[in-house]
Design an enzyme around this catalytic site. Structure first.
Site, PDB file in Angstrom:
ATOM      1  N   GLY A   1       0.825  -1.362   0.007  1.00 29.89           N
ATOM      2  CA  GLY A   1       0.065  -0.187  -0.116  1.00 29.89           C
ATOM      3  C   GLY A   1       0.904   1.176   0.047  1.00 29.89           C
TER       4      GLY A   1
ATOM      5  N   CYS B   1     -23.260  -7.094 -18.589  1.00 28.96           N
ATOM      6  CA  CYS B   1     -21.894  -7.008 -18.266  1.00 28.96           C
ATOM      7  C   CYS B   1     -20.494  -5.634 -18.667  1.00 28.96           C
ATOM      8  CB  CYS B   1     -21.576  -8.222 -18.290  1.00 28.96           C
ATOM      9  SG  CYS B   1     -22.635  -9.855 -17.066  1.00 28.96           S
TER      10      CYS B   1
ATOM     11  N   CYS C   1     -27.906  -9.044 -16.271  1.00 27.83           N
ATOM     12  CA  CYS C   1     -27.173  -8.764 -17.126  1.00 27.83           C
ATOM     13  C   CYS C   1     -28.317  -9.200 -17.741  1.00 27.83           C
ATOM     14  CB  CYS C   1     -25.760  -9.719 -17.200  1.00 27.83           C
ATOM     15  SG  CYS C   1     -25.290  -9.497 -18.688  1.00 27.83           S
TER      16      CYS C   1
ATOM     17  N   CYS D   1     -18.899 -12.041 -19.437  1.00 25.47           N
ATOM     18  CA  CYS D   1     -20.528 -12.149 -19.975  1.00 25.47           C
ATOM     19  C   CYS D   1     -20.574 -13.317 -21.040  1.00 25.47           C
ATOM     20  CB  CYS D   1     -20.528 -10.832 -20.574  1.00 25.47           C
ATOM     21  SG  CYS D   1     -22.321 -11.125 -20.868  1.00 25.47           S
TER      22      CYS D   1
ATOM     23  N   CYS E   1     -26.673 -11.970 -19.988  1.00 25.78           N
ATOM     24  CA  CYS E   1     -26.031 -13.347 -20.116  1.00 25.78           C
ATOM     25  C   CYS E   1     -26.671 -13.862 -17.932  1.00 25.78           C
ATOM     26  CB  CYS E   1     -24.964 -13.292 -19.506  1.00 25.78           C
ATOM     27  SG  CYS E   1     -23.895 -12.518 -17.792  1.00 25.78           S
TER      28      CYS E   1
END
Lengths: 371, 298, 265
Positions: B31, B265, B240, B271, B243
């Site tokens: 980080g 998506c 979605c 997808c 899909c």
């Protein structure tokens, strides 16, 4: 029925072909040559070399041609090429005092050893469009005289002899030279790194920053001690040979500003310096650079730091036009995903707002009834 | 004039070594933003130069590269970067999340879970999570050094006071390994939970700002919040349209000039994979033509 | 623990020894020494240019001294040289055990952030992580400094001068500091607003047993708030003593001049 958009790859190829055609323009018009750019658009070449940090007129001319005359794009091309070049070492410091000057002016003394030399300059031209230049113009031959052998010492050196101006910092022999393009810039930054940053910095940005100091945002009373333009020798010392070998000569513009004095209990008052240096003939750039360099020395000289031009982080972080243009123009890239998040959030907030308003708009009588 | 000849993956080996050192340091201090000597790349700053340099430094000839932008392999900038590496490194490229060993991304984390032999490289525009609260680099570095993150919570406090909840939709700040507050790059907060305890190595490159940072595999990544206002991942109201995935991030597509829209998506590979496996949404083009995931060499 | 309490009030909280600061040839502060005890209010008075603001910056560690030192007894009872504190320790001290009230509230507040967050920031900086409790504490403090709690979500730029100053005080006191520095806290305010603020300050200081170093050119402020007074001139302390004693019966001619020219008889 929906099918996701495809074919980006072909679109890119087609766009690049179209660009190549737009660059060439009407093919019945003669193509511009690199020589023509280098010879007739010389100041554009100078700027691209300076801010591209690479002294090569031919490459700069190529970049200008490839960039369709967009100088920032040309600078970008030169920089990207430069990034891949291997480093053999650093040259010896160039001696601008030994410059073969083509132009040299000082606003601090009427006459100086070696004389004032006006040289090729727009100064004192009347800015009237000249139709005779539109084609077939043959300039009158320039007046010539034998080159003077008189030395042309820098005005600041003349002042320095009497201690009237601070001495220039001298590099220790053998001290390594930091390279802004090879190491990340950290704050607070030393002056040599600041100068490297300014030398690569955008001319327009430095002009505006320098101008702001003249208008009172960090004023430091500058005088143009000297502006000189001409050729200097570049030498490179190799251990194999044992001495500095001349590599050739380059054209430089140098500006030394003489600024308000400082002094303290232990030091006698003396003028201070602002410094500007660029490839080729780049007077506006070097003068602006010298003003901004001096403004950025506020902290070191114990002056109050308040104006934008004195703010090191602000100036050095925003001076680079290649960085700036990349980030500004990246807004063209798709942001569907972030935008979708914001859109979703905004819809949610509006819904909550509408619900809250509906509730507070309920007439009191109804509220009472409900209670 | 010198005709340029470029090294494998464009950057010279010296530069790659410098970048790898920065990456190693970044991994060692999860980080933490490691300054590195970002090079001028042949694409503009802000267009992925940080990610490209990180990818160039870690790429080997055996790697299989996937590049996505907004979750999709077929957006122009993703294509441009994929072509760059196909040309300068000659590595195999793929659109399949599973097959890739290195995935460079802008603004998304793939929906398919990542695994241990993968590296996810993020393109980062502004690496400093405190930048819009404190513009000075000298000051923000000090705040990180001393773990002074009160100001970050001031921002979250203001959101709740004004809107009743934390109103940050993307680039939602996280705390890495219980020490450094980090900007996850402008990914939607929907993706934040995927960073936590992820088996893959996550590297972040910011070219213009000259910073590299990292999340090593299996590292704790916590989205900042208040005890009484916990982090909530974004949820969509509908699956979605292609899909029928219920838990993927959706793009809104405006389908005509009358305000009709559909949600699909954003991760195109995910997808397509689902559709190939027989999942069909309300608006999927039927019959869906089966197609193997696209893999190409060089 | 009686011994502990005794220690708490018997030992000085802050000790300045031969504190000096010069800028080139100009000495802004020369050889200042004094001790400040818990709960004690010390006023530093003098004309502008007398060095009193420089002294305040030296005492609060915002300016490095050219000579001398400042020692502070930390919450754990150990007395430390301020110059020897690490940056992390100094900053922690600044946002927990100390307060600093600026003359201009804009310097001590985040003007674009709500009043609640202004007060809550110090709490969040020391790890408070519960929105409801932070807000409750902030509301409580707004009430204590006589700001309508309905204004909690407004930014201080919508506040009047007096309200801003009271908000700055609340922001400083929320972590229960033992020592507060004040630089002309009533400086920019109307006379009527000043009176109300002074009254509030006096009550808070007494109630919270705060030690205060207050810089002011206004002897009336010193009279109302402080136990002891230090008179500065040309960077030196020229007279010091109990407030009433110094103001009613000044020894130094300069102090006599100050008192006669500023204080109504």
């Amino acid at each position: 029925m929906y099918v996701a958009v495809k074919g980006g790859e072909r679109a890119i190829e087609n766009a690049h072909r179209l660009l190549a055609n737009a660059r060439r323009g009407d093919q019945s018009v003669a193509e511009v040559s690199l020589d023509q750019i280098s010879e007739q658009l010389g100041l554009a070449v100078d700027r691209v070399m300076s801010e591209g940090s690479l002294y090569d007129r031919e490459l700069a001319a190529l970049a200008i041609k490839q960039a369709r005359g967009d100088l920032i794009e040309a600078i970008f091309l030169v920089r990207a090429f430069r990034a891949t070049l291997p480093r053999f070492g650093a040259s010896e410091p160039v001696d601008t005092g030994a410059m073969r000057v083509k132009r040299r002016v000082s606003s601090t003394f009427k006459d100086i050893p070696g004389g004032q030399i006006l040289g090729p300059t727009f100064d004192y031209t009347h800015r009237l469009l000249d139709p005779s230049l539109s084609q077939g113009f043959v300039p009158e031959a320039p007046a010539v005289a034998a080159a003077s052998t008189a030395p042309t010492p820098r005005v600041t050196d003349i002042l320095g002899r009497d201690g009237l101006i601070e001495t220039s910092p001298q590099a220790e022999d053998g001290a390594s030279v930091g390279d802004l393009t090879r190491e990340p810039l950290n704050f607070p930054a030393d002056r040599y790194l600041r100068l490297q940053n300014l030398a690569r910095g955008d001319e327009g940005f430095l002009l505006a920053m320098g101008y702001s100091t003249q208008r009172g945002y960090g004023r430091n009373h500058p005088f143009a001690g000297e502006i000189r333009f001409g050729e200097v020798e570049v030498e490179f010392a190799t251990e194999d040979v044992g001495f500095a070998v001349p590599l050739g000569s380059i054209e430089l513009t140098e500006c030394q500003m003489v600024n308000q004095f400082k002094g303290s209990a232990t030091e006698a008052p003396c003028f201070t310096r602002g410094y500007g240096l660029a490839f080729g003939q780049s007077e506006r750039k070097t003068m602006s650079m010298a003003l901004v360099d001096r403004a950025l020395r506020a902290r070191e000289l114990g002056e109050e730091v308040g104006a934008p031009a004195q703010d090191e982080e602000f100036v050095l972080s925003h001076s680079d036009n290649v960085q700036a243009t990349g980030f500004v123009e990246h807004l063209k890239l798709p942001h569907y995903v972030d935008f979708q998040s914001e859109l979703g959030l905004l819809r949610k907030l509006r819904k909550e707002f509408a619900e809250a308003s509906a509730e507070s708009n309920t007439p009191d009588t109804m509220k009472e009834a409900a209670e | 004039m010198n005709a340029p000849a470029y090294n494998f993956a464009y950057l010279d080996e010296q530069t790659k070594r410098m970048i790898r050192r920065a990456i190693l340091k970044a991994i060692a201090i999860p980080g933490y933003q490691v300054p590195f000597a970002s090079r001028e790349m042949p694409m503009p700053y802000g267009w992925g130069t940080g990610g490209v340099q990180v990818t160039a430094a870690i790429l080997g000839p055996q790697d299989v590269l996937k590049v996505i932008d907004q979750g999709s392999d077929d957006t122009t900038n993703a294509i441009s970067i994929r072509k760059f590496f196909a040309k300068t490194a000659g590595v195999a490229t793929t659109t399949s999340t599973d097959e890739a060993t290195v995935i460079q991304t802008r603004h998304r984390i793939p929906e398919t879970s990542l695994h241990e032999n993968q590296v996810l490289v993020y393109q980062v525009p502004i690496p400093e999570p405190l930048r819009f609260l404190e513009p000075r680099e000298t000051e923000t570095r000090r705040m990180h050094a001393l773990a002074e993150y009160g100001l970050m919570h001031v921002k979250l406090y203001e959101d709740i006071a004004r809107f009743g909840h934390i109103a940050t939709a993307y680039a939602y700040p996280v705390k890495v390994n219980a020490r450094y507050v980090m900007d996850p790059s402008p990914t939607p907060k929907f993706d934040n939970p995927k960073m936590d305890n992820c088996p893959a190595l996550q590297l972040f490159g910011a070219g213009r700002e000259k910073r590299i940072y990292a999340i090593p595999p299996y590292t704790q990544v916590v989205s900042l919040d208040f005890e009484d206002h916990p982090f909530e991942p974004y949820r969509f109201n509908a699956p979605c349209a292609l899909c029928a995935a219920e838990n993927s991030y959706l793009d809104e597509i405006v389908t005509d000039d009358k305000g009709s829209r559909m949600f699909v998506c954003s991760d195109t590979d995910y997808c397509e994979g689902r559709q190939a496996a027989g999942h069909h949404g309300a608006l999927s083009a039927a019959p869906y033509k089966d197609k193997a995931p696209e893999t190409s060499n060089g | 623990m009686a011994d502990q309490d005794l220690l708490e009030t018997d030992q000085p909280l802050l000790v300045a020894e031969s504190l000096s600061k010069s800028y080139g040839r100009i000495a802004a502060c020369r050889e200042v020494s004094f001790s400040l005890y818990p709960g004690e209010v010390l006023a530093i008075v003098g004309e502008s240019g007398s060095g009193k603001s420089t002294l305040l910056q030296l005492l609060s560690g915002q300016l490095a001294a050219s000579g001398g030192q400042v020692a502070y007894r930390m919450r754990d009872g150990v007395t430390r040289d301020l110059a020897a504190l690490g940056e992390a320790e100094r900053r922690l001290l600044f946002r927990t055990d100390w307060g600093f009230v600026h003359q201009d509230p804009a310097q001590g507040l985040r003007m674009a952030v709500s009043a609640g967050a202004n007060v809550g920031e110090r709490l969040m900086a020391v790890g408070w992580n519960h929105y409801g409790r932070i807000r409750e504490t902030a509301s409580d403090w707004l009430t204590r400094v006589e700001i309508d709690v309905a204004r909690i979500d407004d930014a201080p730029r919508t506040y009047s001068g007096g309200m801003r100053q009271r908000l700055q005080i609340a922001r400083n006191l929320v972590t229960g500091p033992r020592l507060v520095f004040m630089d002309e806290p009533t400086g920019g305010l109307d006379v009527s607003v000043q009176a109300r603020l002074l009254d509030l300050l006096r009550n808070l200081v007494a109630e919270l047993q705060l030690a205060v170093v207050i810089v002011t050119h206004d002897l009336a402020v010193a009279r109302l708030l402080s136990h002891r007074v230090m008179v500065m001139k040309g960077g030196r302390v020229i007279e010091t003593g109990l407030t009433d004693q110094v103001l009613d019966d000044p020894r130094e001619p300069y102090t006599q001049l100050l008192v006669s020219s500023i204080l109504p008889p």
